[in-house]
Every structure is written in structure tokens, then in C-alpha cells.
Design a protein around this motif. Structure first.
Motif, short mmCIF file in Angstrom:
data_model
loop_
_atom_site.label_atom_id
_atom_site.label_comp_id
_atom_site.label_asym_id
_atom_site.label_seq_id
_atom_site.Cartn_x
_atom_site.Cartn_y
_atom_site.Cartn_z
N GLY A 8 -5.47 8.17 17.12
CA GLY A 8 -5.46 9.20 18.16
C GLY A 8 -4.77 8.76 19.44
O GLY A 8 -4.67 7.57 19.74
N HIS A 9 -4.28 9.75 20.17
CA HIS A 9 -3.75 9.56 21.54
C HIS A 9 -2.50 8.69 21.58
O HIS A 9 -1.89 8.42 20.55
CB HIS A 9 -4.86 9.00 22.45
N GLY A 10 -2.12 8.26 22.82
CA GLY A 10 -0.97 7.37 22.99
C GLY A 10 -1.47 5.99 23.39
O GLY A 10 -2.68 5.76 23.47
N GLY A 13 -3.92 5.85 26.16
CA GLY A 13 -4.81 6.99 26.18
C GLY A 13 -6.26 6.55 26.21
O GLY A 13 -6.66 5.69 25.43
N ASN A 14 -7.03 7.13 27.12
CA ASN A 14 -8.49 6.98 27.18
C ASN A 14 -8.99 5.56 27.39
O ASN A 14 -9.41 4.89 26.44
CB ASN A 14 -9.13 7.57 25.92
N PRO A 15 -8.97 5.11 28.65
CA PRO A 15 -9.54 3.79 28.94
C PRO A 15 -11.04 3.76 28.65
O PRO A 15 -11.72 4.78 28.79
CB PRO A 15 -9.27 3.61 30.45
N TYR A 22 -8.16 0.50 25.69
CA TYR A 22 -7.60 1.85 25.58
C TYR A 22 -7.83 2.34 24.17
O TYR A 22 -7.44 1.66 23.21
CB TYR A 22 -6.10 1.85 25.89
N GLU A 23 -8.45 3.48 24.05
CA GLU A 23 -8.71 4.04 22.72
C GLU A 23 -7.42 4.10 21.90
O GLU A 23 -7.38 3.69 20.74
CB GLU A 23 -9.32 5.45 22.85
N GLY A 24 -6.35 4.59 22.54
CA GLY A 24 -5.08 4.78 21.83
C GLY A 24 -4.48 3.49 21.30
O GLY A 24 -3.74 3.49 20.32
N LEU A 77 -8.22 8.59 13.52
CA LEU A 77 -9.09 7.49 13.97
C LEU A 77 -9.27 7.54 15.49
O LEU A 77 -8.29 7.61 16.24
CB LEU A 77 -8.46 6.15 13.57
N HIS A 78 -10.51 7.48 15.92
CA HIS A 78 -10.83 7.59 17.35
C HIS A 78 -12.02 6.72 17.72
O HIS A 78 -12.78 6.28 16.86
CB HIS A 78 -11.21 9.04 17.71
N SER A 79 -12.18 6.52 19.06
CA SER A 79 -13.49 6.16 19.59
C SER A 79 -13.86 7.26 20.57
O SER A 79 -12.99 7.90 21.15
CB SER A 79 -13.47 4.76 20.23
N ASN A 80 -15.14 7.46 20.74
CA ASN A 80 -15.64 8.65 21.43
C ASN A 80 -15.84 8.39 22.93
O ASN A 80 -15.83 7.24 23.37
CB ASN A 80 -16.98 9.05 20.79
N ILE A 161 -12.77 10.44 12.52
CA ILE A 161 -13.89 9.49 12.63
C ILE A 161 -13.92 8.95 14.05
O ILE A 161 -12.92 8.40 14.54
CB ILE A 161 -13.77 8.33 11.62
N GLU A 162 -15.04 9.12 14.70
CA GLU A 162 -15.27 8.57 16.05
C GLU A 162 -16.05 7.27 15.87
O GLU A 162 -17.22 7.29 15.51
CB GLU A 162 -16.08 9.55 16.90
N HIS A 163 -15.37 6.14 16.12
CA HIS A 163 -15.97 4.82 15.90
C HIS A 163 -16.75 4.39 17.14
O HIS A 163 -16.30 3.54 17.90
CB HIS A 163 -14.88 3.81 15.58
ZN LIG Z 1 -10.07 10.25 20.73
#
Ligand SMILES: [Zn+2]
Length: 345
Positions: A8-10, A13-15, A22-24, A77-80, A161-163
Motif C-alpha cells: 500500500g501507499h508510496g 506514506g503513513n509515518p 513508514y507504512e509504504g 499489504l498494509h499496517s493500520n 491485510i492490516e498487519h
Molecule cells: Zn494502509
């Protein structure tokens, strides 16, 4: 079978709650590791929606990639994240259009939870869920990546999936470690392989791992991490200029083919004796794999036979059942055997 992984994201993306997370970036690395694990199975091809770490395709193009390339399985694939720092746990979302995908979603969620829980204590499965919206009077998937992937009939399984939560200190800390990502990749690959009945490539092990260059890395710092030298990496990756590596570039780290006590080995097809000038093999010997019993004598000195460095073949392993049998206690040339895998201790 084809599988599309969508980190997910770049890149930035998403600290997370920990500086530098960074999630990305983390899920991009997870995708690389999972691809490597999955491609150890026969007839498995994995496509990653972000070709480079800095890529950030639209949601429609991410799911669209899976629809276009004929994938059976799509995983984003992500973290929430949540404003409440106490929020934690693993979530799996599946497509409302694929009721049959509930079971695999549950297996994947459980595998991620089991892996994370060993280290974080708090992680649990929040659920395998669908999220929908109404569009033109029709119920459809709320998430763009899922919605666009299931436009093709080939995509039988589509998940997010949010890991865990990167806004939670404990789960962010876990996901921040490279070892954690490797553990998750192995757990997810095992579930997928078992579910689709994929067979491990026969007698072959992945002979390298892929490392994603991070900001601040040099070839020397990467080499140090893996106990090798920049020269070896430069040569193995055929780098024109070893001083010029860029963030997100993939550096292949060759795995050692060195043979150690406990490794599983096989006698090379074209060899008929244990070592140069040694005894011929009895007929059955080549039908088994062997655990290496020793690589040196009792004084720690290497053992030579017929001019070759030898190792002691220990217990035999039935290739079909994996059952261990009695030890054959024969010295064999290192040149005459090949490493099948490093035995996990
Ligand atoms: Zn995400």
C-alpha cells in the motif's frame, strides 16, 4: 498460479509512531520477502504492483493489475492506523463478491496473528470482514483495490491485510524489524502454499535473498549486515558502479553454499564413489538425502580423502516422507554433494 501483491501507499506514506517507520516502505519490503517465499514453489509467479519503492499507483490500477494479469489471488499489504494509540490487532478485508474467500482470509489472518503474537503479546484477530457501499443501487466493495481486482473472474481471492497498527508502539516496533517481516512472509507463504496445494521446487533452494536499499545504505553497509563483502555483492549483482546504489533498488544477497553440520545434502547425480578413488556407492545410497554429521575430525581438523575435503554423511532422509533413518557414517567429498537446505535448528 499467478499472485499479485500490492504494497500500500508510496515510499513515505503513513509515518508510524516510531521515527523512521513508514507504512509504504515497510509493506514494500514485506511484499518483496513474500514474493521470494512464494516463488520457492513450483509454477508460482508473483507480480508486485509497485515496481519501484517510490511508485504509488492509483487504487484502481493496483487492483486492476491483478485483474489484467490473470491472478487468482490478490493481497494488498498494509499496517493500520487509528487516532487512539491503544488500538491494535490484525484485520483482514475480503471482497463481498467472493463469499468463498472467507476461509483463506481467516487462515491468513490467524497466521499473521500467531506470528506477531509471539513477539507483541497484544496482537489478536480483529476479524475477517467485508466493507461495502451502495453505488447506483448496487452493493459493491468499499475499498478501491478490492473493487477493481474482482472485476476479473480470474481473481477468486482478494484481500487487504492490516498487519497491526503503526500507531501502536508495540505493533509498530514489531513491524519495524526486518526479521519480523521475514517471519510474516514465511507464515503467509506457508498458508497460501498449503491452501493451493503448491509444491516446493524439488531439491532446489532459493540461492539468494533480495534486499531493498534503504536511505543511507551503502554496498558496504549492506554487505556487513549479511556477513559478506561489497565486492561479492557488486559482482553477484553485476553492478557497473558499486558506489551508486539508489533507495528502493534490489540487491541480491547470495546465500552461502558452504556446507555445515546439520545441513541436508544430496549426492550429485554424476558421482559414483564417495570421493576420488574411494569406494563405489551401493545401489541405494543415492536414493536418500543425508544430514551432515560432521565437517571435521575430533580435533577440529578437516578430513581429506583422495585429495578432497570430506564431510561425514549422517542419518539418511527419505525424500518422499522426510523420515530420518539410521546414520550411514561415510565420509564423502564436499565436491560430490550438493546442499539441499540448511537444517533449521
Ligand atoms: Zn494502509
Amino acid at each position: 498460479m499467478r499472485i499479485t501483491l500490492d504494497p500500500g501507499h508510496g515510499q513515505f506514506g503513513n509515518p508510524g509512531v516510531l521515527p523512521g517507520y513508514y507504512e509504504g516502505t515497510r509493506v514494500y519490503m514485506l511484499a518483496q520477502l513474500l514474493k521470494r517465499e512464494l516463488e520457492c514453489y513450483e509454477d508460482t509467479e508473483v507480480i508486485i504492483t509497485r515496481k519501484r519503492i517510490e511508485d504509488n499507483p492509483s487504487l484502481a490500477n493496483r487492483g486492476g493489475e491483478a485483474a489484467k494479469n490473470g491472478s487468482v489471488l490478490f493481497i494488498s499489504l498494509h499496517s493500520n492506523a487509528a487516532s487512539n494509540p491503544a488500538a491494535h490487532g490484525v484485520s483482514v478485508f475480503r471482497s463481498i463478491k467472493r463469499p468463498d474467500s472467507e476461509h483463506l482470509g481467516r487462515l491468513l489472518g490467524a497466521a499473521v496473528v500467531d506470528t506477531m503474537k509471539k513477539h507483541t503479546d497484544i496482537t489478536y484477530l480483529r476479524g475477517v470482514m467485508t466493507r461495502t457501499e451502495s453505488f447506483d443501487g448496487q452493493i459493491q466493495d468499499y475499498y478501491g483495490v478490492i473493487r477493481s481486482s474482482v472485476k476479473s473472474e480470474s481473481v477468486r481471492y482478494s484481500y487487504i491485510i492490516e498487519h497491526g497498527f503503526h500507531t501502536n508502539l508495540t505493533e509498530c516496533g514489531y513491524m519495524f524489524s526486518d526479521e519480523a517481516l521475514q517471519q510474516i512472509a514465511e507464515a503467509e507463504a506457508e498458508v497460501i502454499a498449503a491452501y493451493f496445494n503448491l509444491k516446493k521446487k524439488d531439491g532446489q533452494m532459493c540461492d539468494y535473498i533480495e534486499y531493498v536499499v534503504q536511505p543511507g545504505d551503502t554496498l558496504t553497509s549492506i554487505a556487513r549486515k549479511y556477513g559478506t563483502t561489497w565486492r561479492v555483492l557488486a559482482e553477484y549483482n553485476k553492478l557497473q558502479n558499486p558506489d551508486l546504489i539508489i533507495d528502493g533498488q534490489i540487491i541480491k544477497i547470495p546465500l552461502s553454499t558452504e556446507i555445515n553440520t546439520g545441513d541436508v545434502v544430496r549426492i550429485k547425480e554424476d558421482k559414483d564413489t564417495y570421493y576420488p578413488g574411494g569406494n563405489p556407492f551401493p545401489k541405494w545410497v543415492k536414493d536418500y538425502d543425508y544430514v551432515v554429521g560432521k565437517t571435521a575430525d575430533s580435533r577440529g581438523e578437516p578430513v581429506y580423502r583422495g585429495g578432497d575435503k570430506c564431510v561425514l554423511l549422517g542419518s539418511k532422509i527419505n525424500r518422499k516422507t522426510g523420515a530420518h533413518g539410521s546414520s550411514i557414517n561415510s565420509w564423502a567429498s564436499m565436491e560430490y554433494i550438493e546442499k539441499i537446505r540448511a537444517e533449521k535448528i
